[in-house]
Design an enzyme around this catalytic site. Structure first.
Site, PDB file in Angstrom:
ATOM      1  N   LEU A  69      16.025  -0.871  66.941  1.00  0.00           N
ATOM      2  CA  LEU A  69      15.080  -1.882  66.495  1.00  0.00           C
ATOM      3  C   LEU A  69      14.175  -2.268  67.658  1.00  0.00           C
ATOM      4  O   LEU A  69      14.651  -2.543  68.759  1.00  0.00           O
ATOM      5  CB  LEU A  69      15.834  -3.113  65.983  1.00  0.00           C
ATOM      6  CG  LEU A  69      16.847  -2.819  64.860  1.00  0.00           C
ATOM      7  CD1 LEU A  69      17.734  -4.028  64.624  1.00  0.00           C
ATOM      8  CD2 LEU A  69      16.127  -2.410  63.582  1.00  0.00           C
ATOM      9  N   SER A 105      16.250  -0.163  76.547  1.00  0.00           N
ATOM     10  CA  SER A 105      17.131  -0.581  75.466  1.00  0.00           C
ATOM     11  C   SER A 105      18.404  -1.244  75.955  1.00  0.00           C
ATOM     12  O   SER A 105      18.879  -0.962  77.058  1.00  0.00           O
ATOM     13  CB  SER A 105      17.547   0.642  74.635  1.00  0.00           C
ATOM     14  OG  SER A 105      16.437   1.331  74.132  1.00  0.00           O
ATOM     15  N   VAL A 116      23.910  -0.881  67.376  1.00  0.00           N
ATOM     16  CA  VAL A 116      22.588  -1.475  67.275  1.00  0.00           C
ATOM     17  C   VAL A 116      21.922  -1.398  68.648  1.00  0.00           C
ATOM     18  O   VAL A 116      22.493  -1.818  69.644  1.00  0.00           O
ATOM     19  CB  VAL A 116      22.664  -2.936  66.804  1.00  0.00           C
ATOM     20  CG1 VAL A 116      21.268  -3.540  66.682  1.00  0.00           C
ATOM     21  CG2 VAL A 116      23.417  -3.037  65.472  1.00  0.00           C
ATOM     22  N   GLU A 117      20.730  -0.821  68.658  1.00  0.00           N
ATOM     23  CA  GLU A 117      19.938  -0.701  69.873  1.00  0.00           C
ATOM     24  C   GLU A 117      18.705  -1.578  69.723  1.00  0.00           C
ATOM     25  O   GLU A 117      17.980  -1.452  68.734  1.00  0.00           O
ATOM     26  CB  GLU A 117      19.533   0.761  70.059  1.00  0.00           C
ATOM     27  CG  GLU A 117      18.620   1.041  71.209  1.00  0.00           C
ATOM     28  CD  GLU A 117      18.189   2.509  71.285  1.00  0.00           C
ATOM     29  OE1 GLU A 117      17.443   2.852  72.206  1.00  0.00           O
ATOM     30  OE2 GLU A 117      18.570   3.316  70.406  1.00  0.00           O
ATOM     31  N   ILE A 118      18.478  -2.465  70.671  1.00  0.00           N
ATOM     32  CA  ILE A 118      17.275  -3.295  70.694  1.00  0.00           C
ATOM     33  C   ILE A 118      16.422  -2.787  71.841  1.00  0.00           C
ATOM     34  O   ILE A 118      16.898  -2.666  72.981  1.00  0.00           O
ATOM     35  CB  ILE A 118      17.590  -4.783  70.905  1.00  0.00           C
ATOM     36  CG1 ILE A 118      18.572  -5.293  69.846  1.00  0.00           C
ATOM     37  CG2 ILE A 118      16.302  -5.623  70.906  1.00  0.00           C
ATOM     38  CD1 ILE A 118      18.046  -5.271  68.446  1.00  0.00           C
TER      39      ILE A 118
END
Length: 122
Positions: A69, A105, A116-118
């Site tokens: 994301l 990230s 979940v990768e931001i």
């Protein structure tokens, strides 16, 4: 042929727990659609949630998903926010390759161990 992603589907063990996590940690909006199904809306996309076996066409297992994301926040602010929400960062910050260039990230797990990768573009 393909212009963008409209939605993705995550198979989760408990929909309400997942809704609470994504609302609290990623500030997504809970929406209800199609006879009470739940999704999480952000920007022009959404994440549909399903429990194991709810959708017979989908054979994904609980915790088999992974999301990257993109955020408009500074990555340092994301890290502080995750720490404030007691979310353990499992990797990062780290340089990666995004769809349209280099990203930085951080990674964490949701309640079902979906990765979940931001990320932010450099």
């Amino acid at each position: 042929m393909i212009s963008h992603i409209d939605h993705v589907v995550l198979t989760v063990s408990d929909i309400e727990s997942s809704v609470e996590f994504y609302r609290r940690v990623l500030l997504m909006e809970e929406i209800t659609f199609a006879k009470g199904r739940k999704a999480l809306k952000f920007g022009n996309q959404k994440i549909n949630l399903q429990t194991l076996g709810q959708e017979p066409r989908n054979e994904a297992q609980v915790g088999s998903g992974g999301l990257c994301l993109i955020t408009s926040w500074n990555l340092k602010d994301i890290i502080v926010h995750l720490e404030n929400e007691n979310v353990e960062i499992v990797e990062g910050p780290v340089a990666k390759s995004g769809a349209v260039g280099q990203i930085e990230s951080v990674y964490f797990l949701d309640p079902d161990n979906n990765l979940v990768e931001i990320s932010v573009y450099n």
